[in-house]
Design an enzyme around this catalytic site. Structure first.
Site, PDB file in Angstrom:
ATOM      1  CD  GLU A 262      -1.311  -2.328   2.087  1.00  0.00           C
ATOM      2  OE1 GLU A 262      -0.106  -2.633   1.922  1.00  0.00           O
ATOM      3  OE2 GLU A 262      -2.078  -2.964   2.823  1.00  0.00           O
TER       4      GLU A 262
ATOM      5  CB  CYS B   7       0.191  -2.837   8.605  1.00  0.00           C
ATOM      6  SG  CYS B   7       1.202  -1.459   8.015  1.00  0.00           S
TER       7      CYS B   7
HETATM    8  N1  THU Z   1       2.269  -6.456   4.158  1.00  0.00           N
HETATM    9  C1  THU Z   1       1.822  -5.593   3.195  1.00  0.00           C
HETATM   10  O1  THU Z   1       2.504  -5.355   2.190  1.00  0.00           O
HETATM   11  N2  THU Z   1       0.627  -5.006   3.381  1.00  0.00           N
HETATM   12  C2  THU Z   1      -0.240  -5.295   4.393  1.00  0.00           C
HETATM   13  O2  THU Z   1      -1.327  -4.752   4.423  1.00  0.00           O
HETATM   14  C3  THU Z   1       0.154  -6.239   5.437  1.00  0.00           C
HETATM   15  C4  THU Z   1       1.554  -6.739   5.379  1.00  0.00           C
HETATM   16  C5  THU Z   1       3.551  -7.144   3.931  1.00  0.00           C
HETATM   17  C6  THU Z   1       4.695  -6.695   4.757  1.00  0.00           C
HETATM   18  C7  THU Z   1       5.572  -7.925   4.743  1.00  0.00           C
HETATM   19  O3  THU Z   1       6.360  -7.917   3.570  1.00  0.00           O
HETATM   20  C8  THU Z   1       4.604  -9.079   4.660  1.00  0.00           C
HETATM   21  O4  THU Z   1       3.387  -8.523   4.190  1.00  0.00           O
HETATM   22  C9  THU Z   1       4.377  -9.812   5.958  1.00  0.00           C
HETATM   23  O5  THU Z   1       4.101  -8.930   6.979  1.00  0.00           O
END
Ligand code: THU
Length: 136
Positions: free
Chosen positions: A55, A90
């Site tokens: 995001e 997140c």
């Molecule tokens: N991650 C995202 O790219 N977006 C989210 O909304 C949640 C988590 C990624 C970060 C990391 O590379 C992996 O997912 C595991 O946390």
């Protein structure tokens, strides 16, 4: 731009995920008020804290091209080689959304496929968020 098209773009962006540590692949497609789509994937780092979510990759691409106003974002995620699962953004990404998006009207689409998705407003995902308005 239909929701389906935006989700399709997020699914395509996920293919570029660089996630050798978590093997959790995320793609995002951010729809600007200009009608253009800015895509992103998660980019991990051997120094884990330097990881960037899909995001934020999309937001930073858009903002660094002068776009600061947005309508919607589609997010898809899941373990490499497995079906997509609902992937809520997140807390840090929600805060970045708060910087540039209207809590009431910005649409967040969490998708498992082009047809199977849930929609939330930013206000629903970040109630009582602290944003630019609080510093006025
Ligand atoms: N991650 C995202 O790219 N977006 C989210 O909304 C949640 C988590 C990624 C970060 C990391 O590379 C992996 O997912 C595991 O946390």
């Amino acid at each position: 731009m239909s929701d389906r098209e935006l989700i399709r773009e997020a699914i395509q962006a996920r293919a570029y995920s660089y996630s050798p540590y978590s093997r959790f692949q995320v793609g995002a497609a951010l729809l600007g008020s200009d009608g253009r789509i800015y895509t992103g994937c998660n980019i991990e780092s051997a120094s884990y804290g330097a990881t960037n979510c899909a995001e934020r990759t999309a937001f930073y691409k858009a903002v660094s091209q002068g776009i600061r106003s947005f309508q919607a974002i589609a997010i898809v995620g899941g373990k490499e080689g497995e079906d997509l699962e609902l992937c809520p953004p997140c807390g840090i990404c929600r805060q970045v959304m708060m910087e540039f998006c209207s809590p009431d009207s910005f649409r967040i689409l969490l998708a498992k496929s082009e047809e199977d998705y849930e929609e939330f407003s930013l206000k629903e995902l970040l109630p009582l968020g602290f944003g630019p308005g609080n510093l006025k």
